[in-house]
Design a protein around this motif. Structure first.
Motif, PDB file in Angstrom:
ATOM      1  N   SER A 257       0.672  -1.420  -0.105  1.00  0.00           N
ATOM      2  CA  SER A 257       0.384  -0.435   0.034  1.00  0.00           C
ATOM      3  C   SER A 257       0.798   1.848  -0.284  1.00  0.00           C
ATOM      4  N   VAL A 258       1.918   1.164   0.992  1.00  0.00           N
ATOM      5  CA  VAL A 258       2.928   2.132   0.732  1.00  0.00           C
ATOM      6  C   VAL A 258       3.768   2.606  -1.213  1.00  0.00           C
ATOM      7  N   LEU A 259       4.042   1.819  -1.389  1.00  0.00           N
ATOM      8  CA  LEU A 259       3.768   1.393  -3.501  1.00  0.00           C
ATOM      9  C   LEU A 259       3.328   2.056  -3.756  1.00  0.00           C
ATOM     10  N   ALA A 260       2.260   1.611  -3.786  1.00  0.00           N
ATOM     11  CA  ALA A 260       0.500   2.320  -3.922  1.00  0.00           C
ATOM     12  C   ALA A 260       0.850   3.200  -4.592  1.00  0.00           C
ATOM     13  N   GLY A 261       0.954   4.324  -3.245  1.00  0.00           N
ATOM     14  CA  GLY A 261       1.162   6.125  -3.476  1.00  0.00           C
ATOM     15  C   GLY A 261       1.282   7.106  -4.257  1.00  0.00           C
ATOM     16  N   THR A 262       1.824   7.240  -5.261  1.00  0.00           N
ATOM     17  CA  THR A 262       1.437   7.721  -6.668  1.00  0.00           C
ATOM     18  C   THR A 262       2.719   6.415  -7.634  1.00  0.00           C
ATOM     19  N   PRO A 263       1.382   5.819  -8.648  1.00  0.00           N
ATOM     20  CA  PRO A 263       2.413   5.134  -9.673  1.00  0.00           C
ATOM     21  C   PRO A 263       3.740   5.779 -10.130  1.00  0.00           C
ATOM     22  N   GLU A 264       4.621   4.473 -10.112  1.00  0.00           N
ATOM     23  CA  GLU A 264       6.000   5.372 -11.263  1.00  0.00           C
ATOM     24  C   GLU A 264       6.009   5.694 -12.241  1.00  0.00           C
ATOM     25  N   SER A 265       6.809   6.066 -12.887  1.00  0.00           N
ATOM     26  CA  SER A 265       6.936   5.828 -14.574  1.00  0.00           C
ATOM     27  C   SER A 265       7.147   4.210 -14.551  1.00  0.00           C
ATOM     28  N   SER A 266       6.270   3.924 -15.120  1.00  0.00           N
ATOM     29  CA  SER A 266       6.383   2.275 -15.594  1.00  0.00           C
ATOM     30  C   SER A 266       7.211   2.377 -16.584  1.00  0.00           C
ATOM     31  N   PRO A 267       8.437   1.285 -16.260  1.00  0.00           N
ATOM     32  CA  PRO A 267       9.569   0.435 -16.542  1.00  0.00           C
ATOM     33  C   PRO A 267       9.006  -0.201 -18.472  1.00  0.00           C
ATOM     34  N   ASN A 268       7.702  -0.854 -17.648  1.00  0.00           N
ATOM     35  CA  ASN A 268       6.951  -1.694 -18.287  1.00  0.00           C
ATOM     36  C   ASN A 268       6.315  -1.631 -19.709  1.00  0.00           C
ATOM     37  N   TYR A 269       6.099   0.224 -19.994  1.00  0.00           N
ATOM     38  CA  TYR A 269       5.189   1.062 -20.961  1.00  0.00           C
ATOM     39  C   TYR A 269       6.311   1.045 -22.363  1.00  0.00           C
ATOM     40  N   LYS A 270       5.335  -0.044 -23.195  1.00  0.00           N
ATOM     41  CA  LYS A 270       5.772  -0.223 -24.521  1.00  0.00           C
ATOM     42  C   LYS A 270       4.950   0.784 -25.710  1.00  0.00           C
ATOM     43  N   MET A 271       5.467   1.739 -26.274  1.00  0.00           N
ATOM     44  CA  MET A 271       5.160   3.143 -26.900  1.00  0.00           C
ATOM     45  C   MET A 271       4.293   2.104 -27.942  1.00  0.00           C
ATOM     46  N   SER A 272       4.601   0.340 -28.981  1.00  0.00           N
ATOM     47  CA  SER A 272       4.216   0.018 -29.856  1.00  0.00           C
ATOM     48  C   SER A 272       2.597  -0.845 -30.011  1.00  0.00           C
ATOM     49  N   GLU A 273       2.530  -0.586 -28.295  1.00  0.00           N
ATOM     50  CA  GLU A 273       1.268  -1.849 -28.002  1.00  0.00           C
ATOM     51  C   GLU A 273       0.472  -0.347 -28.022  1.00  0.00           C
ATOM     52  N   HIS A 274      -0.232   0.639 -27.323  1.00  0.00           N
ATOM     53  CA  HIS A 274      -0.618   1.788 -27.347  1.00  0.00           C
ATOM     54  C   HIS A 274      -0.883   2.561 -28.502  1.00  0.00           C
ATOM     55  N   TRP A 275      -2.175   3.196 -29.038  1.00  0.00           N
ATOM     56  CA  TRP A 275      -2.572   3.943 -29.653  1.00  0.00           C
ATOM     57  C   TRP A 275      -3.543   4.392 -29.351  1.00  0.00           C
ATOM     58  N   TRP A 276      -3.449   5.610 -29.056  1.00  0.00           N
ATOM     59  CA  TRP A 276      -4.170   6.750 -28.190  1.00  0.00           C
ATOM     60  C   TRP A 276      -5.016   7.728 -28.251  1.00  0.00           C
ATOM     61  N   SER A 277      -6.472   8.122 -27.861  1.00  0.00           N
ATOM     62  CA  SER A 277      -7.311   8.479 -29.234  1.00  0.00           C
ATOM     63  C   SER A 277      -8.200   8.692 -27.850  1.00  0.00           C
ATOM     64  N   MET A 278      -9.097   9.626 -27.582  1.00  0.00           N
ATOM     65  CA  MET A 278     -10.467   9.854 -26.782  1.00  0.00           C
ATOM     66  C   MET A 278     -11.302   9.895 -27.068  1.00  0.00           C
ATOM     67  N   LEU A 279     -12.643   9.829 -26.604  1.00  0.00           N
ATOM     68  CA  LEU A 279     -13.685   9.399 -26.512  1.00  0.00           C
ATOM     69  C   LEU A 279     -14.694  10.475 -26.000  1.00  0.00           C
ATOM     70  N   ILE A 280     -15.063  11.407 -26.709  1.00  0.00           N
ATOM     71  CA  ILE A 280     -16.142  12.699 -25.483  1.00  0.00           C
ATOM     72  C   ILE A 280     -18.022  12.416 -26.063  1.00  0.00           C
ATOM     73  N   ASP A 281     -18.336  12.202 -25.055  1.00  0.00           N
ATOM     74  CA  ASP A 281     -19.899  12.129 -25.014  1.00  0.00           C
ATOM     75  C   ASP A 281     -20.673  13.694 -25.127  1.00  0.00           C
ATOM     76  N   ILE A 282     -21.033  14.224 -26.138  1.00  0.00           N
ATOM     77  CA  ILE A 282     -21.744  15.024 -26.062  1.00  0.00           C
ATOM     78  C   ILE A 282     -23.009  15.429 -25.048  1.00  0.00           C
ATOM     79  N   SER A 283     -23.831  14.303 -25.108  1.00  0.00           N
ATOM     80  CA  SER A 283     -25.225  14.191 -25.182  1.00  0.00           C
ATOM     81  C   SER A 283     -24.579  14.104 -23.039  1.00  0.00           C
ATOM     82  N   LYS A 284     -23.530  14.045 -22.517  1.00  0.00           N
ATOM     83  CA  LYS A 284     -22.911  14.250 -21.599  1.00  0.00           C
ATOM     84  C   LYS A 284     -22.358  14.649 -20.670  1.00  0.00           C
ATOM     85  N   CYS A 285     -21.695  16.132 -21.296  1.00  0.00           N
ATOM     86  CA  CYS A 285     -21.815  17.217 -20.484  1.00  0.00           C
ATOM     87  C   CYS A 285     -22.216  18.819 -20.448  1.00  0.00           C
ATOM     88  N   ILE A 286     -21.954  18.518 -19.023  1.00  0.00           N
ATOM     89  CA  ILE A 286     -23.248  19.446 -18.433  1.00  0.00           C
ATOM     90  C   ILE A 286     -22.432  21.139 -18.347  1.00  0.00           C
TER      91      ILE A 286
END
Lengths: 157, 243
Positions: free
Chosen positions: B21-50
């Protein structure tokens, strides 16, 4: 070698050209960062530098490792899907050092209205109230507990 | 202090749990992150925006965005009955402090949160003369601020108006899709702070990401598709009047 007779000026020129190229290549090797071109026409190390910036919002998973009591209150209420830092603000510093960094006290008069004030522009299904008509100036938490805002039995009406 | 073998066996797992639980305090930069495994995007639902402006404030806090400049902002559209083709658009201080009350008048209102569209074929990265802005292998459009000259070609090239010259640094600044967060397994600051779930970070390369089911079952659009920018910010319930 009669072909190259009187061609000395061409060799001198070619030699100069080669020299200029070597100088250019040396300067280029010195000036262009090592990681340039690693992934494309940019400095590859820049990605790591940007990824290393510090985080301000701890993220709700972090909050929930300690505040399980609040999670229990929230999970059945209307605010179950609202992340902690949506209202409480960025608290990564608190998560890093819970003992010395205390989250500021919140003002429900500002926070509740921010989302729940009536306006024709909001989606129709979203719960909205006009603060003056709804509570005549009473603080919201008189009747509603923000973590689970449904009116509780016995709450002031 | 004497600890018996039995006590020790009980204490060890307890200590392990505490340390976890101490370790879980703030996530460290993950050395396991592989750029080739991600393709980031975002979804915006206008019907939910207030239109609460939480995302704008969160972005400013997370990324030290100077006042009066925005990496993300919220616009309010008002399409009136009389003039359907010319909507009235307001965004007071980027929607940071919310919006003035709107009165019912028969027209329609809706909020449109905007940010960098993280284009796959981005016009902004193509015009940079020095290679200071680029699309990462995992689909984020970033600026190398140590390399940027501040010539503002990219500011002009962006069809969505998502870039600005930082008033102090004098180089280009823009939404990074919270690259420092998503590479650590967190969501972006705007998505974290959004109370209604109108904004969702999505990884198109992750087969378990809920975006795939959403894209299949909803009519989703990007902004200015005619620009062929390969925009990756998907809008649900987008009105045709949105520019």
């Amino acid at each position: 070698m009669s072909v190259f007779k009187d061609a000395g000026h061409l060799f001198r020129f070619a030699g100069l050209f080669v020299l200029a190229f070597i100088v250019f290549w040396a300067i280029r090797g010195y000036v262009v960062p090592k990681s340039f071109g690693q992934y494309g026409h940019y400095r590859g190390n820049a990605i790591g530098e940007i990824a290393a910036r510090s985080v301000h919002f701890a993220g709700h998973d972090t909050c929930e490792t300690c505040h399980t009591d609040v999670l229990d209150v929230k999970k059945n209420g209307k605010h179950a899907h609202v992340n902690c830092e949506a209202c409480h603000g960025a608290l990564a510093k608190h998560a890093d050092d819970p003992a010395s960094v205390t989250p500021p006290k919140l003002d429900t008069a500002v926070l509740c209205v921010r989302c729940h004030a009536t306006t024709a522009a909001k989606p129709k299904g979203f719960p909205q109230v006009s603060a003056e008509e709804h509570s005549t100036g009473l603080p919201c938490e008189t009747c509603h507990q923000p973590h689970s805002p449904a009116m509780v039995a016995g709450g002031a009406k | 202090m004497n600890i018996s073998r039995r006590q020790m066996l009980i204490l060890l797992p307890a200590a392990a749990v505490a340390w976890k639980s101490v370790l879980a305090g703030t996530p460290e930069s993950s050395p396991n992150y592989k750029m080739s495994e991600h393709w980031w995007s975002m979804l915006i639902d206008i019907s939910k925006c207030i239109g609460c402006g939480n995302c704008v404030r969160a972005c400013q806090t997370e990324n030290d965005v100077p006042d009066g400049y925005f990496r993300t902002w919220v616009e309010r559209y008002h399409v009136s009955d009389e003039n359907m083709t010319n909507p009235e658009v307001i965004s007071p201080d980027g929607g940071k402090e919310g919006f003035p009350e709107a009165k019912e008048d028969g027209g329609k209102y809706f909020y449109v949160p905007k940010l960098c569209n993280q284009c796959a074929d981005s016009p902004c990265t193509q015009v940079c003369p020095v290679g200071a802005t680029f699309v990462t292998p995992d689909g984020a459009v970033l600026v190398d601020q140590t390399y940027c000259l501040g010539c503002a070609y990219c500011v002009q090239a962006c069809p969505y108006g998502c870039r600005y010259i930082h008033p102090q640094k004098k180089v280009v600044d823009k939404c990074t899709l919270c690259y420092h967060r998503i590479t650590k397994g967190l969501t972006t600051a705007c998505c974290e702070a959004c109370p209604t779930g109108a904004r969702q970070l999505a990884d198109l390369k992750n087969p378990n990401d809920p975006i795939h089911a959403f894209l299949k079952t909803h009519s989703v659009q990007v902004l200015k598709p005619q620009m062929a920018t390969g925009a990756k910010v998907f809008y649900n319930d987008l009105d045709g009047s949105v520019r």
